[in-house]
Design a protein around this motif. Structure first.
Motif, PDB file in Angstrom:
ATOM      1  N   PRO A  86       0.804  -1.233   0.000  1.00 25.25           N
ATOM      2  CA  PRO A  86       0.000   0.000   0.000  1.00 25.25           C
ATOM      3  C   PRO A  86       0.830   1.272   0.000  1.00 25.25           C
ATOM      4  O   PRO A  86       0.282   2.352  -0.201  1.00 25.25           O
ATOM      5  CB  PRO A  86      -0.809  -0.132   1.301  1.00 25.25           C
ATOM      6  CG  PRO A  86      -0.791  -1.566   1.641  1.00 25.25           C
ATOM      7  CD  PRO A  86       0.518  -2.076   1.162  1.00 25.25           C
ATOM      8  N   LEU A  87       2.161   1.140   0.208  1.00 20.08           N
ATOM      9  CA  LEU A  87       2.997   2.329   0.279  1.00 20.08           C
ATOM     10  C   LEU A  87       3.766   2.579  -1.010  1.00 20.08           C
ATOM     11  O   LEU A  87       4.546   3.526  -1.079  1.00 20.08           O
ATOM     12  CB  LEU A  87       3.965   2.214   1.458  1.00 20.08           C
ATOM     13  CG  LEU A  87       3.288   2.123   2.828  1.00 20.08           C
ATOM     14  CD1 LEU A  87       4.332   1.890   3.910  1.00 20.08           C
ATOM     15  CD2 LEU A  87       2.507   3.389   3.117  1.00 20.08           C
ATOM     16  N   ALA A  95     -10.628  10.644   4.007  1.00 21.86           N
ATOM     17  CA  ALA A  95      -9.737  11.392   4.896  1.00 21.86           C
ATOM     18  C   ALA A  95      -9.953  11.017   6.355  1.00 21.86           C
ATOM     19  O   ALA A  95      -9.312  11.589   7.238  1.00 21.86           O
ATOM     20  CB  ALA A  95      -9.938  12.899   4.715  1.00 21.86           C
ATOM     21  N   GLY A  96     -10.825  10.060   6.589  1.00 23.01           N
ATOM     22  CA  GLY A  96     -11.099   9.637   7.953  1.00 23.01           C
ATOM     23  C   GLY A  96     -10.078   8.645   8.476  1.00 23.01           C
ATOM     24  O   GLY A  96      -9.122   8.265   7.784  1.00 23.01           O
ATOM     25  N   ASP A  97     -10.310   8.195   9.695  1.00 26.65           N
ATOM     26  CA  ASP A  97      -9.358   7.280  10.338  1.00 26.65           C
ATOM     27  C   ASP A  97      -9.305   5.922   9.654  1.00 26.65           C
ATOM     28  O   ASP A  97      -8.299   5.203   9.790  1.00 26.65           O
ATOM     29  CB  ASP A  97      -9.745   7.093  11.817  1.00 26.65           C
ATOM     30  CG  ASP A  97      -9.544   8.375  12.612  1.00 26.65           C
ATOM     31  OD1 ASP A  97      -8.772   9.236  12.152  1.00 26.65           O
ATOM     32  OD2 ASP A  97     -10.163   8.504  13.694  1.00 26.65           O
ATOM     33  N   ARG A  98     -10.370   5.547   8.923  1.00 31.37           N
ATOM     34  CA  ARG A  98     -10.391   4.238   8.250  1.00 31.37           C
ATOM     35  C   ARG A  98     -10.237   4.379   6.740  1.00 31.37           C
ATOM     36  O   ARG A  98     -10.506   3.436   5.996  1.00 31.37           O
ATOM     37  CB  ARG A  98     -11.719   3.522   8.563  1.00 31.37           C
ATOM     38  CG  ARG A  98     -12.010   3.334  10.038  1.00 31.37           C
ATOM     39  CD  ARG A  98     -10.990   2.449  10.720  1.00 31.37           C
ATOM     40  NE  ARG A  98     -10.978   1.117  10.150  1.00 31.37           N
ATOM     41  CZ  ARG A  98     -10.110   0.153  10.488  1.00 31.37           C
ATOM     42  NH1 ARG A  98      -9.156   0.425  11.395  1.00 31.37           N
ATOM     43  NH2 ARG A  98     -10.156  -1.032   9.942  1.00 31.37           N
ATOM     44  N   SER A  99      -9.834   5.532   6.281  1.00 36.91           N
ATOM     45  CA  SER A  99      -9.645   5.740   4.846  1.00 36.91           C
ATOM     46  C   SER A  99      -8.392   4.990   4.370  1.00 36.91           C
ATOM     47  O   SER A  99      -7.498   4.671   5.166  1.00 36.91           O
ATOM     48  CB  SER A  99      -9.501   7.227   4.545  1.00 36.91           C
ATOM     49  OG  SER A  99      -8.331   7.749   5.150  1.00 36.91           O
ATOM     50  N   PRO A 100      -8.281   4.707   3.059  1.00 37.96           N
ATOM     51  CA  PRO A 100      -7.101   3.988   2.545  1.00 37.96           C
ATOM     52  C   PRO A 100      -5.792   4.692   2.865  1.00 37.96           C
ATOM     53  O   PRO A 100      -4.808   4.033   3.242  1.00 37.96           O
ATOM     54  CB  PRO A 100      -7.374   3.936   1.035  1.00 37.96           C
ATOM     55  CG  PRO A 100      -8.866   3.992   0.916  1.00 37.96           C
ATOM     56  CD  PRO A 100      -9.313   4.886   2.010  1.00 37.96           C
ATOM     57  N   LEU A 131      -4.946   4.206   6.543  1.00 41.38           N
ATOM     58  CA  LEU A 131      -4.469   2.846   6.817  1.00 41.38           C
ATOM     59  C   LEU A 131      -3.060   2.655   6.276  1.00 41.38           C
ATOM     60  O   LEU A 131      -2.233   1.972   6.893  1.00 41.38           O
ATOM     61  CB  LEU A 131      -5.435   1.835   6.191  1.00 41.38           C
ATOM     62  CG  LEU A 131      -6.851   1.819   6.795  1.00 41.38           C
ATOM     63  CD1 LEU A 131      -7.739   0.841   6.034  1.00 41.38           C
ATOM     64  CD2 LEU A 131      -6.802   1.444   8.275  1.00 41.38           C
ATOM     65  N   ALA A 132      -2.791   3.257   5.105  1.00 41.15           N
ATOM     66  CA  ALA A 132      -1.441   3.155   4.552  1.00 41.15           C
ATOM     67  C   ALA A 132      -0.440   3.846   5.457  1.00 41.15           C
ATOM     68  O   ALA A 132       0.703   3.384   5.639  1.00 41.15           O
ATOM     69  CB  ALA A 132      -1.420   3.770   3.147  1.00 41.15           C
ATOM     70  N   ASN A 133      -0.855   4.967   6.058  1.00 43.24           N
ATOM     71  CA  ASN A 133       0.034   5.704   6.956  1.00 43.24           C
ATOM     72  C   ASN A 133       0.442   4.846   8.153  1.00 43.24           C
ATOM     73  O   ASN A 133       1.562   4.961   8.679  1.00 43.24           O
ATOM     74  CB  ASN A 133      -0.650   6.987   7.418  1.00 43.24           C
ATOM     75  CG  ASN A 133       0.295   7.904   8.169  1.00 43.24           C
ATOM     76  OD1 ASN A 133       1.263   8.406   7.601  1.00 43.24           O
ATOM     77  ND2 ASN A 133       0.026   8.114   9.443  1.00 43.24           N
TER      78      ASN A 133
END
Length: 365
Positions: free
Chosen positions: A15-16, A49-54, A57-59
């Protein structure tokens, strides 16, 4: 001891990867552009842009990378998230402008057209209640007496047997008008009206005196520096406490319903002797089931005001022959009576000027 493996070539988490982060960002941009109103944009904010956004999660996956790869991946994801936030903010500004423009069109009112609905007005409940109280005593043959709210010190205190050292005359209790040498106050009770009546009229006297009074009380749910009182005065031959008791029983029944009676508790007031506190039998439980009653809190009685036989010193100060005449007087708070009758819990509601409060009482003729 072996040293760190500086030649290690990290394998990036999927994902990164640059292409994956770019794809997430483009998907967010597309969703932002497609949002047609603020509600849709709110959902886009949660999705991208929320806590469960892609990207969020990648962060979280950055911590799994070796130290050599974290910096580059962090910059890549951070830039993508920042770009998405900026795009959301820009789109929100556009949608807010559009929403305001639609509102101006959809909610346009032609103020030149005649109105088809006129809301009914209402009188302030304090005004209505004061007039109702006056009507009770006018029906008994009494008269309504009024006086100024800016009063002479002598009429407010001295004529009523409140001596120069009485604590009520201090600035902690009384609002004095400047300059002090004029000896003028905002009246602390409506009793000066009684004094003025006795000074200008010859007994028999039967008057009721409603009006505003002022004291240096705090402004809270149960106190106000400005409030309303009603006082009654009778001066005639042969007047006793029995006449006072019968008058207040009639007054209580008129305010709180048939069967409501009063009781007297010994007290002290400078202008009456003997003096008493007036209690009403609880109009909710009638003193029968008082333990569970929220109105009287188990007492069976509710405090209402003060009363007594007019002190001979007051009669003498006002030029009344004490060998021939006696009298009685009483005083109650109109605000307190209103709160008791209608279960108003906050005194400030009476003075805030909110038309929604007054409209609940309607108009009484």
């Amino acid at each position: 001891m072996s040293g760190p493996n500086s030649s290690y070539d990290p394998v990036e988490v999927t994902p990164l990867r640059a292409d994956q982060v770019e794809e997430m960002r483009e998907q967010a941009f597309a969703a932002i552009a497609a949002a047609g109103d603020l509600a849709e944009l709110k959902q886009v904010r949660l999705d991208h842009a929320g806590d469960r956004s892609p990207l969020a999660l990648a962060n979280r996956e950055i911590g799994a990378l070796p130290p050599q790869a974290r910096k580059e991946a962090g910059q890549r994801v951070g830039q993508a998230r920042g770009a998405v936030q900026q795009a959301i903010a820009a789109r929100q500004a556009e949608l807010e402008v559009q929403a305001e423009e639609r509102m101006l069109v959809d909610e346009t009112v032609d103020v030149t057209l005649p109105t088809s609905r006129r809301p009914a007005g209402s009188r302030h409940p304090l005004t209505t209640l004061a007039e109702d109280i006056a009507d009770v005593f006018v029906a008994l043959g009494w008269e309504v007496a009024e006086g100024p709210v800016v009063e002479a010190e002598w009429l407010n205190f001295d004529a009523l047997n409140l001596g120069p050292d009485h604590p009520a005359r201090t600035m902690q209790d009384t609002i004095w008008a400047e300059p002090a040498e004029n000896h003028v106050v905002l009246r602390t009770h409506t009793s000066p009206v009684q004094a003025r009546t006795m000074l200008t009229r010859t007994p028999p006297i039967h008057v009721v005196c409603p009006g505003r009074v002022y004291r240096t009380d705090p402004y809270d749910a149960t106190h106000s520096p400005m409030f309303h009182q009603v006082e009654g005065l009778v001066v005639d031959e042969g007047i006793t406490m029995a006449h006072l008791k019968g008058t207040l029983d009639h007054f209580a029944a008129a305010m709180f319903g048939d069967g409501i009676t009063t009781r007297f508790r010994p007290s002290y007031f400078p202008f009456t002797e003997p003096s008493a506190e007036v209690d009403l039998i609880c109009w909710i439980c009638r003193g029968v089931n008082s333990e569970d009653c929220r109105t009287c809190r188990g007492e069976g009685w509710v405090e209402w005001g003060g009363c007594g036989v007019v002190n001979p010193r007051v009669l003498t100060a006002c030029g009344v022959d004490t060998d021939r005449y006696t009298g009685f007087a009483f005083g109650m708070g109109i605000d307190r009576t209103l709160m008791m009758r209608y279960a108003v819990s906050d005194l400030r509601d009476l003075f805030e000027g909110d038309v929604r409060f007054s409209s609940a009482f309607g108009t009484e003729l």
